[in-house]
Write an enzyme that holds these catalytic residues in place. Structure first.
Site, PDB file in Angstrom:
ATOM      1  N   GLU A  94       0.846  -1.210   0.000  1.00 59.05           N
ATOM      2  CA  GLU A  94       0.000   0.000   0.000  1.00 59.05           C
ATOM      3  C   GLU A  94       0.873   1.248   0.000  1.00 59.05           C
ATOM      4  OE1 GLU A  94      -3.900   0.917   1.614  1.00 59.05           O
ATOM      5  OE2 GLU A  94      -3.472  -0.631   3.098  1.00 59.05           O
ATOM      6  N   ASP A  98      -3.890   4.512   6.493  1.00 55.87           N
ATOM      7  CA  ASP A  98      -4.484   5.664   7.162  1.00 55.87           C
ATOM      8  C   ASP A  98      -5.429   5.130   8.246  1.00 55.87           C
ATOM      9  OD1 ASP A  98      -5.236   8.390   7.479  1.00 55.87           O
ATOM     10  OD2 ASP A  98      -6.829   8.200   6.017  1.00 55.87           O
ATOM     11  N   LYS A 126       0.179   6.306   8.890  1.00 54.69           N
ATOM     12  CA  LYS A 126      -0.373   7.464   9.618  1.00 54.69           C
ATOM     13  C   LYS A 126      -1.101   6.908  10.848  1.00 54.69           C
ATOM     14  CE  LYS A 126      -2.322  10.550   6.516  1.00 54.69           C
ATOM     15  NZ  LYS A 126      -3.536  11.154   5.890  1.00 54.69           N
TER      16      LYS A 126
HETATM   17  P1  IMP Z   1      -7.223   3.674   4.644  1.00 53.96           P
HETATM   18  O1  IMP Z   1      -7.980   4.746   5.391  1.00 53.96           O
HETATM   19  O2  IMP Z   1      -6.083   3.138   5.475  1.00 53.96           O
HETATM   20  O3  IMP Z   1      -8.153   2.607   4.172  1.00 53.96           O
HETATM   21  O4  IMP Z   1      -6.563   4.353   3.392  1.00 53.96           O
HETATM   22  C1  IMP Z   1      -7.166   4.263   2.139  1.00 53.96           C
HETATM   23  C2  IMP Z   1      -6.456   5.010   1.075  1.00 53.96           C
HETATM   24  O5  IMP Z   1      -6.709   6.395   1.257  1.00 53.96           O
HETATM   25  C3  IMP Z   1      -4.942   4.899   0.978  1.00 53.96           C
HETATM   26  O6  IMP Z   1      -4.496   3.732   0.334  1.00 53.96           O
HETATM   27  C4  IMP Z   1      -4.641   6.140   0.146  1.00 53.96           C
HETATM   28  O7  IMP Z   1      -4.785   5.878  -1.233  1.00 53.96           O
HETATM   29  C5  IMP Z   1      -5.705   7.118   0.624  1.00 53.96           C
HETATM   30  N1  IMP Z   1      -5.102   8.078   1.566  1.00 53.96           N
HETATM   31  C6  IMP Z   1      -5.109   8.064   2.906  1.00 53.96           C
HETATM   32  N2  IMP Z   1      -4.421   9.114   3.410  1.00 53.96           N
HETATM   33  C7  IMP Z   1      -3.953   9.803   2.334  1.00 53.96           C
HETATM   34  C8  IMP Z   1      -3.141  10.980   2.179  1.00 53.96           C
HETATM   35  O8  IMP Z   1      -2.682  11.631   3.135  1.00 53.96           O
HETATM   36  N3  IMP Z   1      -2.903  11.354   0.888  1.00 53.96           N
HETATM   37  C9  IMP Z   1      -3.355  10.680  -0.194  1.00 53.96           C
HETATM   38  N4  IMP Z   1      -4.094   9.579  -0.105  1.00 53.96           N
HETATM   39  C10 IMP Z   1      -4.390   9.137   1.161  1.00 53.96           C
END
Ligand code: IMP
Length: 169
Positions: A94, A98, A126
């Site tokens: 990944e 996030d 993050k």
């Molecule tokens: P999740 O919230 O961990 O499921 O993250 C899902 C997706 O959101 C990640 O794979 C990124 O593509 C996108 N994403 C999360 N945070 C950021 C950021 O700070 N910048 C750009 N894309 C983000």
């Protein structure tokens, strides 16, 4: 939205990738390994990471999209066929973890497809935003709670082609 200063430079990224690759090689040895890159964000990381591995691995890309209410885990993944996952050690690649919703769903789905093991590798982590318990075994850099772009990460489809990671404020 304005593009901020460089948070993680191209040189720092180039330095961390061989370190992650070395850990992967040490942990997996000659095991049958498939890298599953989560598109589109992982495009740069996947390409660089797989070329940093000194042994042959399989590689698949899947598309994952989060919709309104992402906090609730509304992630839609276009899954690979079972025969490309079954019996393999799967490393999910990944761009950034996030909330952890995408990683959590990927782990569940790969297990359902018969993966021998499933772990997560992300260039960026993050942790302050996490709503799911996911274990990012291989992570390049922790980032604070800010929106970042570049090296595959986008805002509204833009900035993926930047060679470094920057804040978008
Ligand atoms: P999740 O919230 O961990 O499921 O993250 C899902 C997706 O959101 C990640 O794979 C990124 O593509 C996108 N994403 C999360 N945070 C950021 C950021 O700070 N910048 C750009 N894309 C983000």
């Amino acid at each position: 939205m304005t593009l901020g200063d460089i948070l993680i430079s191209e040189a720092e990224i180039a330095q961390v990738i061989p370190e992650i690759a070395a850990e992967i090689v040490e942990d997996y040895g000659d095991a049958r390994l498939v890298l599953v890159g989560v598109m589109d964000g992982a495009v740069c990381f996947l390409a660089d990471l797989m070329r940093a591995l000194p042994r042959s691995v399989e590689m698949i890309t899947v598309r994952a999209q989060s919709y309104e209410g992402r906090e609730a885990g509304n992630v839609v993944i276009d899954l690979p066929p079972r025969e490309r996952i079954e019996g393999r050690h799967v490393l999910i690649v990944e761009d950034i973890v996030d909330t952890g919703a995408t990683a959590e769903m990927m782990v569940e789905e790969m297990a359902k497809l018969g993966a021998e093991s499933v772990e997560i590798c992300a260039l960026l982590d993050k942790p302050s935003r996490r709503t799911r318990e996911v274990d990012v075994v291989y992570a390049g850099f922790d980032v604070p709670d800010m929106f970042v772009v570049g090296y595959g990460l986008d805002y509204d489809g833009l900035y993926r082609n930047l060679r470094d990671v920057r804040e978008l404020a």
